[in-house]
Structure formats: structure tokens, C-alpha cells
Scaffold this motif. Structure first.
Motif, PDB file in Angstrom:
ATOM      1  N   PHE B 101       0.561  -1.709  -0.229  1.00 38.91           N
ATOM      2  CA  PHE B 101      -0.110   0.240  -0.015  1.00 38.91           C
ATOM      3  C   PHE B 101       1.159   1.344  -0.233  1.00 38.91           C
ATOM      4  O   PHE B 101       0.405   2.447  -0.791  1.00 38.91           O
ATOM      5  CB  PHE B 101      -1.094   0.217   1.304  1.00 38.91           C
ATOM      6  CG  PHE B 101      -2.455  -0.796   1.095  1.00 38.91           C
ATOM      7  CD1 PHE B 101      -2.732  -1.615   0.138  1.00 38.91           C
ATOM      8  CD2 PHE B 101      -3.321  -0.772   1.180  1.00 38.91           C
ATOM      9  CE1 PHE B 101      -3.601  -2.399  -0.278  1.00 38.91           C
ATOM     10  CE2 PHE B 101      -4.646  -0.685   2.114  1.00 38.91           C
ATOM     11  CZ  PHE B 101      -5.254  -1.771   1.122  1.00 38.91           C
ATOM     12  N   TYR B 102       2.105   1.002   1.034  1.00 36.75           N
ATOM     13  CA  TYR B 102       2.666   3.157   1.266  1.00 36.75           C
ATOM     14  C   TYR B 102       3.419   3.199  -0.540  1.00 36.75           C
ATOM     15  O   TYR B 102       3.679   4.114  -0.588  1.00 36.75           O
ATOM     16  CB  TYR B 102       3.661   2.521   2.211  1.00 36.75           C
ATOM     17  CG  TYR B 102       4.538   3.146   2.906  1.00 36.75           C
ATOM     18  CD1 TYR B 102       3.912   4.216   3.568  1.00 36.75           C
ATOM     19  CD2 TYR B 102       5.229   3.822   1.534  1.00 36.75           C
ATOM     20  CE1 TYR B 102       4.602   6.019   4.491  1.00 36.75           C
ATOM     21  CE2 TYR B 102       5.670   5.204   1.888  1.00 36.75           C
ATOM     22  CZ  TYR B 102       5.499   5.830   3.204  1.00 36.75           C
ATOM     23  OH  TYR B 102       5.837   7.325   3.997  1.00 36.75           O
ATOM     24  N   LYS B 103       3.851   1.978  -1.265  1.00 42.82           N
ATOM     25  CA  LYS B 103       4.227   1.934  -2.512  1.00 42.82           C
ATOM     26  C   LYS B 103       4.116   2.319  -2.982  1.00 42.82           C
ATOM     27  O   LYS B 103       4.381   2.800  -4.082  1.00 42.82           O
ATOM     28  CB  LYS B 103       5.327   0.449  -3.030  1.00 42.82           C
ATOM     29  CG  LYS B 103       6.574   0.422  -2.157  1.00 42.82           C
ATOM     30  CD  LYS B 103       6.673  -0.795  -2.743  1.00 42.82           C
ATOM     31  CE  LYS B 103       7.753  -1.602  -1.315  1.00 42.82           C
ATOM     32  NZ  LYS B 103       8.378  -3.051  -1.804  1.00 42.82           N
ATOM     33  N   ASN B 105       1.307   4.965  -3.020  1.00 46.17           N
ATOM     34  CA  ASN B 105       1.379   5.818  -1.857  1.00 46.17           C
ATOM     35  C   ASN B 105      -0.676   6.219  -1.630  1.00 46.17           C
ATOM     36  O   ASN B 105      -1.053   7.224  -2.210  1.00 46.17           O
ATOM     37  CB  ASN B 105       1.511   7.389  -3.109  1.00 46.17           C
ATOM     38  CG  ASN B 105       2.179   8.820  -2.870  1.00 46.17           C
ATOM     39  OD1 ASN B 105       1.784   8.390  -1.366  1.00 46.17           O
ATOM     40  ND2 ASN B 105       0.580   8.924  -2.898  1.00 46.17           N
ATOM     41  N   ILE B 107      -1.376   4.923   1.498  1.00 52.47           N
ATOM     42  CA  ILE B 107      -1.336   5.825   3.234  1.00 52.47           C
ATOM     43  C   ILE B 107      -0.407   6.305   3.282  1.00 52.47           C
ATOM     44  O   ILE B 107       1.220   6.275   2.716  1.00 52.47           O
ATOM     45  CB  ILE B 107      -1.141   4.059   3.752  1.00 52.47           C
ATOM     46  CG1 ILE B 107      -0.348   3.367   3.129  1.00 52.47           C
ATOM     47  CG2 ILE B 107      -3.054   3.547   3.532  1.00 52.47           C
ATOM     48  CD1 ILE B 107      -0.105   2.114   3.833  1.00 52.47           C
TER      49      ILE B 107
END
Lengths: 487, 413
Positions: B101-103, B105, B107
Motif C-alpha cells: 500500500f505504501y509504495k 502512495n 497510505i
């Protein structure tokens, strides 16, 4: 001091190299200021931009070259104002260069100008800067990367974004510092920025089709979005003010919003509706035999002779209860399984073994306990060589209810434990929510004590080890309540 | 038995986490990946990456490790007697999901909480392991918020603070009696003791960092808690007194208020209806007055009646109407503390007034330019060219100042 000719309005036309040519603006502004050229005399434009409706009548005057013989007037500007101007210059409104120059001009004689929030020019500059900060913030927030592959051990991602202002280059360091460990490219209509692990580069703008339209993780992201939303509190205004609809088309989660809103009402109703469970017991029951059987043997013999028992999908074999004729504790399961049907005894399969272990741990003697089932025959579907368990329906449970009742009357236990929904339904005549009723000693219409808990086969079906442990502990807790009650 | 997919688990364990109000990713240290070469950065106010139709920001991946729970807290959807679907993530699944999810963008980081499985210590160990793997193995620089378990070993708490930006312990209910009644396995005293312990560690680490830049970090984003509103009979005065005490005694960053939300299959000991969301909103406003505007609980409650805040108007306006003798305030002369008490004027507005009045005596036209809306503040101020006259004494001031009814209907949905 330089003499300046051409004091007609707009006499000086400055053409900057690009929309984000802030250095160019600064150089020109300094020279204009030193030449004493008032803001009203200057028109600012950008290379290649068509200024609609404006006729270029006066040939653009060439600025006086800086004359090194004469001391130039120092340009005074506070750091705060300079950084504010630097931000505001990224605004898309064409008047920004002029506004900034006017403020610079006025600040020479009014050094505190930037500290006066009520000044109309400053008000506008602040508004522009605020719009830029917001645009940058929204770009930080709403860029959505899609993975396009791996190369040399680094993952590669691409995103499409449509900012309102000329901010793309300005946000590049943020994305580099955040996504250092992966390669990425962000394409916008005006410019694109990229990072390859070594350097940031800026390229020309592009279009949405330059970027892949899918990413495998997006389905999970949408799942998350749909489930983190609480339908009991709908505040569309708050959502739209922070995530304006203009961004929705590039946000994979936004397509869910209409359907989430549509279902919200029904979902809340379902949550608040308390099912009427006040009446737990239903005493209406068919009484198929006129004479009550006097013993368990007689009871099972009578049942075996009956021709009206549901037989479709059922094994012929009737599995009797097992245990002493009189017991303090009676445990009722659902129906015999494959192994029970073969051996003709209740609770000998996998669920039975789990029950044995739990009973032993709870300190309950199985030999002193009467074990039986709510439905007396095995219901199954043939699948190849295997006979797959099939849950009995309400009619089938009801058929055996009276017989279970007779078993209880004859064994006369102090407590009846119902394992699972079928047994609970058999005892109460109603659908029962196990989770809500479990672990309590309930009294039926005849004053008999009943305890409801889960069926051990439920514990076998939990896929996670951790979940099984928790649920087993809860099952044990219920059995201990039963043990304490009969002891 | 077939295994549940990661996506199915996510559905269950995000659903289970949505009753936690906090999604803040602010107030931690500035951190970025430029040096580490990893993924993730924090700093400043945090970013809301999306908004749900409930108007709430989605900043963090807010999930439970598992919603299996040994405890049976009546207000909680995950209580052991609730028949919701259950699932459990493995440590690695959470780590992977966070990075995936972070990669993209989606979260700012992870807010991880959990039902209690096996034992409080075991559960806490798993939570800490998620944070450790993210930080150490994957050089993750994003935000991590761990909901800690008050019953767990203090040593685990210490480890959690090394990896997490923020830690929290939920106080759940405003008083111990309610906790005992609605959350039988929990103990109010123990919760407060853990909170105290946590606050002390955060303070000590901060002090050490002041003397040495190399001192280890401990939850640099501080600690917070959540209180459920409307599940018990506590009134607003009781709630605010409890919050005030929590801020004072434990140095909490935030107390979150979560209006009790009807949950599927709820206990009959609970109200079937949610309290109005407006109540939660008014409590947040009052909380703000406590922390940033120099109000005391008693002063705030002057604007309410029978221990409850006025739902129709905001608590500052309600207080002002009970203290009309203190108004009107001269915008050009009054001190900051006095300006802050004017209804409709916030911290930013006050700052701008203080700045602007150095240049010239402010007139109404100036105020109109620098304040959001002057209409609301007019009855309470004087400027070089404005005096409210007898407005302040008028009996219908309340009705004139209350928000128009259509605004309220927003909350009825």
C-alpha cells in the motif's frame, strides 16, 4: 540612474522562459526595479504562451542593460516575502508575475508590507501561496502509483496526476525522499518527473494513456476503502471538501463512493434492528406417539419402526444415544457423522475426539455423561467414494424434536448442553444466535436447565491456529460452567 | 478447509478496526529514506491520502492483527461473544500489505491494533514484531502507530516505543465503574497505570534527546487514547473532567472521542441508537477549548445545562452568551487571551488581528478581509468604526446566532 523611455502602460514586455521560470522572473524584476520601472509599465508573459485577445502593438522595449558605471539601487526584500513570492509564482493565474513585481516594488518603500495581512495585494499573494500549498499537499496525497515491473532488483512504478498549478517540479524532492528505494515516474499534463535511485529528472508532460490503467493491489485497496467506511456516519460534505470531485477520476477507490452511499442506510438498519429474541422457547411440538416410551430401548425401537421419518439423503441407520440411563449431564450434538454412522455410536469421529479431550480437560467424566444427537440419522451427499456431511433442515430437526424430548425425560439430567445451532434449535424450537446465548444457564418452559455452546466441529473448521486457540478456550469456559452447575 | 485470502482477511480486519477514531500521522520526527535507501518518510502534519464517505481521513492502513479476542467488552464489535466473522493476519502478511500500500502512495503508514489472543503478552509480542520487521528488515520510514495492550509486560511496551511513532492505550470509558460493568476483563486502574508508565517513558526519552542527539527515540509522536461516548450514562462534564485529568497527569497528545456506534449483534445492555454525532463534535470543540484556548472544564460547562453541552451552538458561543458582561471586546486593544475567547474567532484569526493592528487601527472592512466570517463575531466586538450597541442584551441573541436548521440535517443521515 538609468533613464527609461516608453512610459506608456505595458511598454515593457518581459517574456519568461517557462511557466516555472522563477529565476528569470527574479533577474528581470531586479533589473526593472533598479531601472525604476513601475509595475504598471510592465507586461509579463511566458515563452510560447498565447495571450488571447492581447494585441502586441508596442514593440517590446529592450530593458536597459545593467550599467556597471552607476551604482545600482539595492533591492530590499525580506526572506519571508521572497519565499512567499517563490511559492505564489507557481500559481496558474497569468497575473502572478505582475502581482509579485508590484508587491516587490511597493515593499521598497514599505518594508513591513508583507506583515500586513489586511493589504489587498498581500491578501491576493497569500491566497495564491495558499492555493499552491494546497495543490502540493493534494499531489502528495492523491498520486497513485501503479507497478509496471522489476528491474535490477528495484521495483518500478508509474503515476498520472493532474495538478491545478505548476507544481510538478517542486514536489519531486518529496517523492524522492519518500520513495528512495524504488524507481518511479510521475506524468502530469505540464511536466513529468522521475527517479531512478541516483538522480531526479524532469521531462515533458504527457497524457493519461501513458500510464497503465491497472495494478493488482488496487482491488485490495478498494476492499480496504469499502470496509474502513462506517455506514453509521455519513458526512459527504466533509469528504468532498477535502477530496474534491475533480480528483476522483484518478483515484481507484473513488468509483466505490456512489454504491457505498447507496447501501449505507440499509446497512445501518440491519445493525440497529434488534432481532426479537425475547421469547427463546417455542413449546409447540408434534406428539407422534400416544403412549410415552418407558425406557430408552423402547424409545429407539419405536423410532426405528416409524415410516414417516425423513429418509431422503439420510442413512438408514439410527444412531442411539450413549451413556448411563440416568445422568446428571446430557450433551446433544447435531447428527451422527460418517464414522458415527458406520459404528452406530455418537461422537466417535474427529469432532467427538475433540470433545473427549475438552471434557477431560474440563474435568467431566464422559462415562457419566449421556451423549446424543438432535437428529438421529446421518444426512449426507455422496461425492465419489466420500459421504459429505449435510446440515439437516428445519423440518428434519423438528421431526426429531419430540424424540429428543423423550430422551431428556428418561435420562432426566440436571443440565442439557446443546452443541451448536441444530441442537439449540431442537431444544428451543427457534433459531438461536449461539454467540449471544452461549455459556449461560437458561431455563426452558418446564424449568429444565439448558446451556448452549458451539459444536466442536466448528473449532475444527477455524483456519487459523490462533483463532482455534481462542475459540477452544471459550469452549472450555462454557464446559466449565456446565461442570460447576452439575457438581 | 480452504485458507482465507489476504483480501478476505483485509475486509474483515479493516471492518473491525473502523471504530477507532484516530488516523493521525502527525507530530513525529522528520524522517526520510534518502540516506537509508528504503521506503517511507514522516514529518510535519501527515497526509490524508483519501477520505471515506463518513468524512474521515484515511491516512493509515488501520487494521487489526486479529479480531479473535478472549475479552468480552460489550461495546466492542470484536468481543468474544459477538458472532462476527473472524480472521487473523500473520506478521508477514501485515508487513507485506503495509509495504504494498505504501509504495503505491495509498497510505502514510500503519495503525495496528489487535484482539487479545492466547495472552496479552503473546499478542503484544506479535504487534512489536510487525513494527520491528518493517523498520529493521525493510528499512521502512513511514508512520507506525501501535495500540498497546495495558495487560502486557512493560518490557514489551519499551520495545514497541523503539519502533513506533505513536503508542496508544484506550481508556475506553470515562469511569472505572463503567469499565467494570461493560468491559469485565479490563481494569481501569491497570489502564491508567500503563498510561502513566507510557507517558513517563515518552517524557524521559524526550529529555534525553535534548541532552544528546544520539539518545534512542521512544514513540516520538507521543501517546493518545480513545473514549467511547454514549455507551454508558456519563455526561459531558464527566467526560471532559476525565480528559482534562488525562492531559494533565499523563501528558497525552490527544484524547479521541468516538460516538458509540451501533454494532451488529449488539448486547441488550447497550443503547440501540447511536448518540448524535453532534455530541462527539461538541466534545471535540470543548476539548480544543481546554487545550488551546485556556478554558477550564467549569467554564465550558457554564454554557451547557445539567452536565451536558449545548448541542445547538458551539461551546465557546454558549459560554460567551452566559458571560455577556465580558463583552464587547475591543479588537484593537484586547490581549491575546481575551481575543481567543471571542466566539467565531480562532487561533489563526487572532494571530492575524494582532499582526494587522500594528499597522493601523482595524476597521470592520479590515476584519472582513482577514477573518473567515465577521457576521458571527459582530455582537461581541468593537472596532474603530463598530459597536454592537444593545445587541448583547437582547434576549433572542441565542436564536439569532444558532446555525440555520438545514445545516443540522447533515448529521441526521
Amino acid at each position: 540612474m538609468n533613464m527609461v523611455t516608453g512610459d506608456i502602460q505595458g511598454a515593457y514586455r518581459i517574456t519568461l522562459a517557462s511557466e516555472v521560470d522563477r529565476d528569470g522572473w527574479r533577474d528581470h524584476a531586479r533589473r526593472l526595479l533598479q531601472a525604476g520601472i513601475a509595475p504598471e509599465q510592465v507586461t509579463w508573459t511566458v515563452e510560447g504562451r498565447r495571450d488571447a485577445g492581447e494585441l502586441d502593438l508596442s514593440p517590446s522595449a529592450i530593458l536597459p542593460a545593467q550599467n556597471s558605471d552607476q551604482p545600482s539601487r539595492p533591492v530590499r526584500i525580506s526572506k519571508t516575502l521572497l519565499s512567499l513570492i517563490n511559492t505564489a509564482l507557481l500559481h496558474s493565474n497569468a497575473d502572478r508575475f505582475n502581482l509579485a513585481y508590484r508587491i516587490l516594488w511597493r515593499a521598497q518603500s514599505l518594508p513591513g508590507l508583507h506583515r500586513n495581512p489586511a493589504d489587498p495585494d498581500m491578501l491576493k499573494l497569500n491566497r495564491y501561496a495558499k492555493a499552491i500549498r494546497r495543490d502540493i499537499h493534494k499531489m502528495h496525497a492523491f498520486v497513485r502509483f501503479r507497478k509496471i515491473g522489476d528491474s535490477a532488483g528495484r521495483e518500478q512504478f508509474v503515476a498520472w496526476f493532474e495538478p491545478d498549478h505548476h507544481i510538478t517540479e517542486a514536489v519531486a524532492p518529496f517523492f524522492r525522499n519518500r520513495f528512495t528505494g524504488m524507481d518511479w515516474l510521475i506524468v502530469t499534463p505540464g511536466a513529468s518527473i522521475a527517479w531512478d535511485g541516483h538522480k531526479l529528472s524532469v521531462g515533458p508532460g504527457g497524457c493519461k494513456d501513458d500510464v497503465p490503467q491497472e495494478d493488482v493491489i488496487e482491488a485490495e485497496w478498494r476492499t480496504y476503502y469499502a470496509n474502513i467506511f462506517n455506514p453509521a456516519r455519513v458526512k459527504i460534505g466533509a469528504m468532498k471538501s477535502e477530496m474534491p470531485m475533480k480528483y476522483w477520476k484518478n483515484l481507484p477507490e473513488a468509483e466505490l463512493i456512489p454504491s457505498l452511499l447507496e447501501q449505507a442506510g440499509t446497512r445501518v438498519d440491519a445493525m440497529t434492528a434488534h432481532t426479537p429474541e425475547d421469547v427463546l422457547f417455542d413449546d409447540k411440538m408434534d406428539k407422534p406417539a400416544a403412549n410415552l416410551p418407558a425406557s430408552l430401548d423402547q424409545l429407539y425401537a419405536l423410532l426405528e419402526q416409524r415410516a414417516d421419518a425423513p429418509m431422503e439423503k439420510f442413512s438408514d441407520r439410527l444412531v442411539r444415544g450413549s451413556g448411563p440411563d440416568r445422568a446428571d449431564l446430557m450433551i446433544i450434538g447435531e447428527q451422527p457423522g460418517d464414522q458415527e454412522d458406520r459404528e452406530g455410536k455418537p461422537f466417535v469421529g474427529p469432532a467427538g475426539q475433540l470433545l473427549d479431550r475438552a471434557l477431560a480437560e474440563a474435568g467431566i467424566d464422559r462415562q457419566q455423561t449421556f451423549l446424543t444427537n438432535a437428529v438421529k440419522r446421518f444426512k449426507y451427499t455422496q461425492r465419489g467414494k466420500r459421504r459429505l456431511h449435510e446440515t439437516p433442515n428445519v423440518g428434519e430437526i423438528n421431526y426429531y424434536r419430540w424424540w429428543v424430548e423423550q430422551e431428556i425425560r428418561l435420562v432426566d439430567p440436571g443440565l442439557v448442553v446443546a452443541l451448536g445451532a441444530t441442537a439449540a434449535r431442537s431444544l428451543t424450537g427457534r433459531p438461536v444466535k449461539i454467540a449471544r446465548r452461549r455459556g449461560e444457564i437458561l431455563a426452558d418452559a418446564e424449568g429444565r436447565s439448558i446451556l448452549i455452546t458451539v459444536h466442536p466441529s466448528y473449532l475444527l473448521r477455524i483456519p487459523d491456529e490462533q483463532g482455534r486457540q481462542v475459540e477452544y478456550a471459550k469452549f472450555m469456559r462454557d464446559l466449565q460452567v456446565a461442570r460447576d452447575f452439575v457438581n | 478447509m480452504s485458507k482465507i485470502s489476504r483480501s478476505d482477511k483485509l475486509a474483515i480486519l479493516a471492518d473491525a478496526a473502523k471504530y477507532d477514531a484516530s488516523c493521525a500521522s502527525s507530530g513525529s520526527v522528520n524522517r526520510n529514506s534518502a540516506k537509508s535507501g528504503g521506503i517511507g518518510s514522516t514529518g510535519g502534519m501527515g497526509i490524508c491520502h483519501s477520505y471515506a464517505p463518513d468524512g474521515r481521513c484515511i491516512s493509515l492502513l488501520k487494521i487489526l492483527m486479529t479480531n479473535y479476542c478472549m475479552f468480552d467488552c460489550l461495546y466492542c464489535i470484536n468481543r468474544s461473544s459477538s458472532n462476527v466473522r473472524r480472521a487473523a493476519f500473520t506478521v508477514q502478511e501485515i508487513v507485506d500489505l503495509t509495504l504494498d500500500f505504501y509504495k503505491r502512495n495509498y497510505i502514510e503508514g500503519l495503525f495496528l491494533s489487535s484482539g487479545i489472543i492466547r495472552s496479552p503478552d503473546y499478542t503484544m509480542e506479535q504487534l512489536v514484531e510487525v513494527a520491528r520487521r518493517l523498520r529493521v528488515v525493510h528499512r521502512f520510514g513511514g508512520y507506525i502507530h501501535l495500540k498497546t495492550i495495558p495487560e502486557a509486560d512493560p518490557d514489551l511496551l519499551k520495545q514497541a516505543g523503539q519502533y513506533a511513532d505513536r503508542l496508544s492505550i484506550n481508556i475506553e470509558l470515562p469511569d472505572d465503574e463503567s469499565i467494570a460493568r461493560l468491559a469485565p476483563e479490563k481494569d481501569g486502574k491497570l489502564i491508567r497505570r500503563s498510561m502513566n508508565n507510557l507517558g513517563k517513558k515518552v517524557r524521559e526519552a524526550k529529555a534525553e534527546r535534548k541532552s544528546s542527539r544520539k539518545a534512542p527515540l521512544f514513540a516520538p509522536g507521543g501517546h493518545s487514547t480513545q473514549m467511547i461516548i454514549g455507551a454508558d450514562a456519563s455526561d459531558d462534564a464527566k467526560i471532559l473532567t476525565t480528559s482534562n485529568g488525562l492531559y494533565g497527569s499523563y501528558g497525552l497528545k490527544r484524547v479521541y472521542y468516538s460516538a458509540f456506534s451501533p454494532i451488529p449483534d449488539s448486547s441488550s445492555n447497550l443503547p440501540a441508537q447511536a448518540p448524535p454525532l453532534l455530541r462527539e463534535h461538541r466534545l471535540y470543540q470543548a476539548d480544543w477549548l481546554l487545550r488551546f484556548y485556556g478554558f477550564s472544564v467549569d467554564e465550558i460547562m457554564q454554557g451547557g445545562s445539567a452536565g451536558q453541552l449545548d448541542l445547538t451552538i458551539d461551546p465557546k458561543l454558549a459560554w460567551a452568551l452566559q458571560n455577556r458582561a465580558r463583552f464587547p471586546v475591543n479588537i484593537n486593544l484586547a490581549d491575546r487571551e481575551i481575543l481567543l475567547r471571542i466566539p467565531g474567532l480562532g487561533g489563526k484569526g487572532v494571530g492575524k488581528i494582532l499582526q494587522a493592528r500594528r499597522f493601523s487601527a482595524l476597521r470592520l472592512a479590515d476584519l472582513e478581509r482577514i477573518c473567515q466570517s465577521v457576521k458571527k463575531i459582530l455582537p461581541f466586538i468593537t472596532t474603530a468604526d463598530w459597536h454592537p450597541g444593545k445587541q448583547l442584551d437582547s434576549l433572542n441573541l441565542y436564536d439569532r446566532l444558532k446555525p440555520p436548521p438545514e445545516q443540522l440535517s447533515l448529521f441526521e443521515a
